[in-house]
Design a protein around this motif. Structure first.
Motif, PDB file in Angstrom:
ATOM      1  N   ALA A   1       5.530 135.745  38.012  1.00  0.00           N
ATOM      2  CA  ALA A   1       4.817 134.599  38.583  1.00  0.00           C
ATOM      3  C   ALA A   1       3.583 134.256  37.766  1.00  0.00           C
ATOM      4  O   ALA A   1       3.259 133.077  37.552  1.00  0.00           O
ATOM      5  N   GLY A   2       2.877 135.285  37.288  1.00  0.00           N
ATOM      6  CA  GLY A   2       1.692 135.054  36.466  1.00  0.00           C
ATOM      7  C   GLY A   2       2.011 134.389  35.146  1.00  0.00           C
ATOM      8  O   GLY A   2       1.165 133.706  34.555  1.00  0.00           O
ATOM      9  N   LEU A   3       3.248 134.582  34.665  1.00  0.00           N
ATOM     10  CA  LEU A   3       3.676 133.937  33.417  1.00  0.00           C
ATOM     11  C   LEU A   3       4.208 132.528  33.671  1.00  0.00           C
ATOM     12  O   LEU A   3       4.086 131.646  32.820  1.00  0.00           O
ATOM     13  N   ALA A   4       4.814 132.334  34.850  1.00  0.00           N
ATOM     14  CA  ALA A   4       5.463 131.059  35.134  1.00  0.00           C
ATOM     15  C   ALA A   4       4.492 129.981  35.588  1.00  0.00           C
ATOM     16  O   ALA A   4       4.691 128.797  35.304  1.00  0.00           O
ATOM     17  N   PHE A   5       3.437 130.368  36.316  1.00  0.00           N
ATOM     18  CA  PHE A   5       2.505 129.393  36.882  1.00  0.00           C
ATOM     19  C   PHE A   5       1.083 129.657  36.394  1.00  0.00           C
ATOM     20  O   PHE A   5       0.614 130.797  36.434  1.00  0.00           O
ATOM     21  N   GLU A   6       0.435 128.601  35.962  1.00  0.00           N
ATOM     22  CA  GLU A   6      -0.898 128.748  35.370  1.00  0.00           C
ATOM     23  C   GLU A   6      -2.021 128.403  36.339  1.00  0.00           C
ATOM     24  O   GLU A   6      -3.129 128.901  36.199  1.00  0.00           O
ATOM     25  N   THR A   7      -1.768 127.541  37.316  1.00  0.00           N
ATOM     26  CA  THR A   7      -2.842 127.158  38.230  1.00  0.00           C
ATOM     27  C   THR A   7      -3.008 128.205  39.324  1.00  0.00           C
ATOM     28  O   THR A   7      -2.030 128.815  39.769  1.00  0.00           O
ATOM     29  N   GLU A   8      -4.248 128.407  39.756  1.00  0.00           N
ATOM     30  CA  GLU A   8      -4.544 129.408  40.775  1.00  0.00           C
ATOM     31  C   GLU A   8      -3.876 129.067  42.098  1.00  0.00           C
ATOM     32  O   GLU A   8      -3.415 129.963  42.831  1.00  0.00           O
ATOM     33  N   ALA A   9      -3.790 127.774  42.435  1.00  0.00           N
ATOM     34  CA  ALA A   9      -3.167 127.363  43.696  1.00  0.00           C
ATOM     35  C   ALA A   9      -1.688 127.743  43.722  1.00  0.00           C
ATOM     36  O   ALA A   9      -1.178 128.269  44.721  1.00  0.00           O
ATOM     37  N   GLN A  10      -0.964 127.473  42.625  1.00  0.00           N
ATOM     38  CA  GLN A  10       0.448 127.822  42.566  1.00  0.00           C
ATOM     39  C   GLN A  10       0.641 129.333  42.576  1.00  0.00           C
ATOM     40  O   GLN A  10       1.531 129.859  43.262  1.00  0.00           O
ATOM     41  N   PHE A  11      -0.211 130.044  41.823  1.00  0.00           N
ATOM     42  CA  PHE A  11      -0.100 131.502  41.762  1.00  0.00           C
ATOM     43  C   PHE A  11      -0.347 132.114  43.138  1.00  0.00           C
ATOM     44  O   PHE A  11       0.332 133.061  43.546  1.00  0.00           O
ATOM     45  N   ALA A  12      -1.314 131.566  43.883  1.00  0.00           N
ATOM     46  CA  ALA A  12      -1.591 132.057  45.236  1.00  0.00           C
ATOM     47  C   ALA A  12      -0.384 131.814  46.145  1.00  0.00           C
ATOM     48  O   ALA A  12       0.005 132.690  46.928  1.00  0.00           O
ATOM     49  N   LEU A  13       0.220 130.643  46.030  1.00  0.00           N
ATOM     50  CA  LEU A  13       1.386 130.316  46.844  1.00  0.00           C
ATOM     51  C   LEU A  13       2.546 131.257  46.529  1.00  0.00           C
ATOM     52  O   LEU A  13       3.225 131.764  47.449  1.00  0.00           O
ATOM     53  N   VAL A  14       2.766 131.518  45.251  1.00  0.00           N
ATOM     54  CA  VAL A  14       3.870 132.392  44.839  1.00  0.00           C
ATOM     55  C   VAL A  14       3.640 133.815  45.329  1.00  0.00           C
ATOM     56  O   VAL A  14       4.563 134.463  45.852  1.00  0.00           O
TER      57      VAL A  14
END
Length: 406
Positions: A355-368
């Motif tokens: 997930a940390g590699l796939a999504f760069e924004t903090e909002a998306q990473f938090a959701l994942v």
């Protein structure tokens, strides 16, 4: 037979124990992220760390140091486990390995397809690799709750499945989540890896030589744009599996691979993985909007891990047995295998890493991260419910001699 299975038993015992620390670290991270101490937690994760190797220096935050640096050791141990299984474990025999291999493929393909169906054409489509992973530590910890009521063959099946799952996860990380390549450094990394293989071929068994080369391998991968943790897996495959013993069994026990795995595994289980959980599991619920559970990313991860894993593992296993490509492990029923298939939906470590590699924004990473935590918990609860119902009806001997005819 005892000598062959001893490393496996030692491995699962460490996973059982380490999973408790992993759970505690995850809970502490979530509580801190949602408490008045949340700003302090954020400052801690973003505190600067400088590492110098001669003229080469790295400036990281604590979070980056854990994910880019320490996790390379996690992947090194993962690679050692994979190689051990390929040389002396379940994966050394195609006939024995085929069931967990095909089950693992089902448990990778089905969640990925579910995720892609729900996210096709959307901004989250790139995250399809997140629900393909199974967390060995957590899944084995759940299985350990049932003690002697679970046959050893079922534990071996789950471990082997999770290891094949890890192989696929590493390949996905290396191929899908590598963005910008520096081909000069990549070529240097390939030459270093080839050099390590030649050292193995030449009979060099001194670990210090391989570990020194491993540091250089990590740096060249880091500079090439390929995620540096891949260096850990490749280095593991270059570590010799034979030592100086005169007998074959003695060689297996004295091999550099066995010694390195025995030395690093406790540090990974009791240190690196809990630290990774502490640095990555802290989801601040205030950062999630009220519609988060209806987001296609959340739904893709949830349905992929919870239902995709169980369906894929069970279906592919059934097809393999029906086609007579494989057979169920000794003493294992279809109901037990199906119950354990739900435990395959416990993603966590590798899922959050991807997930940390796939999504760069903090909002998306938090959701994942939120989706992975919820889905892993749901999959674990379903698996526990099914295994509890099954375990009431039978009690299986724990000793290896009683379970496997010799």
């Amino acid at each position: 037979m005892h000598r062959l299975i001893a490393p496996f038993l030692q491995f699962i015992q460490l996973e059982y124990s380490g999973s408790l620390l992993l759970l505690i670290a995850s809970l502490v991270a979530v509580m801190l992220a949602n408490s008045p101490l949340a700003p302090l937690y954020g400052v801690l994760l973003h505190s600067p760390i400088a590492v110098a190797l001669g003229k080469i220096s790295f400036h990281w935050t604590l979070h980056e140091a854990v994910n880019d640096g320490l996790m390379a050791i996690f992947f090194l141990v993962m690679g050692l486990e994979i190689k051990r299984e390929l040389v002396t474990g379940e994966l050394s025999s195609l006939r024995r390995a085929l069931l967990p291999i095909l089950a693992a493929l089902g448990g990778v393909i089905t969640p990925a397809l579910i995720y892609l169906v729900l996210n096709s054409g959307k901004e989250g489509a790139h995250g399809w690799g997140i629900p393909i992973a199974t967390d060995i530590a957590f899944s084995l910890a759940v299985l350990s709750l049932f003690g002697r009521r679970i046959p050893l063959g079922l534990k071996v099946f789950l471990v082997t499945l999770a290891i094949v799952d890890d192989i696929v996860g590493v390949l996905v990380i290396a191929t899908v989540y590598t963005r910008h390549l520096n081909y000069g450094y990549l070529f240097a990394a390939i030459l270093l890896f080839a050099g390590c293989l030649l050292l193995n071929r030449a009979g060099i068994t001194r670990l210090s030589i391989y570990l020194s080369a491993g540091v250089l391998l990590w740096w060249t991968f880091h500079a090439s744009g390929v995620h540096a943790t891949l260096a850990g897996v490749l280095l593991a495959f270059a570590i010799p599996t034979t030592g100086h013993g005169s007998q074959e069994s003695s060689k297996a026990q004295e091999s550099p691979l066995h010694r390195l795995e025995a030395a690093l595994h406790p540090w990974v289980s009791f240190g690196i993985v809990p630290l990774f959980a502490f640095a990555n599991a802290g989801v601040a619920l205030k950062d999630l909007n009220s519609d988060a559970v209806w987001d296609p990313i959340f739904l893709g991860i949830f349905f992929g891990l919870v239902f995709g894993k169980a369906i894929g593992i069970t279906l592919f296993s059934w097809i393999a047995v029906q086609l007579k490509l494989a057979e169920l492990p000794h003493g294992v029923s279809w109901k037990q295998l199906h119950a354990v298939a739900w435990l395959g939906g416990i993603g966590f470590t590798v899922s959050i890493f991807i997930a940390g590699l796939a999504f760069e924004t903090e909002a998306q990473f938090a959701l994942v991260r939120f989706a992975v935590l919820i889905a892993s918990t749901a999959a674990a609860l379903v698996g526990i419910f099914l295994l509890t119902n099954l375990s009431r009806r039978s009690r299986v001997p724990e000793s290896f001699e009683e379970q496997v005819p010799i």
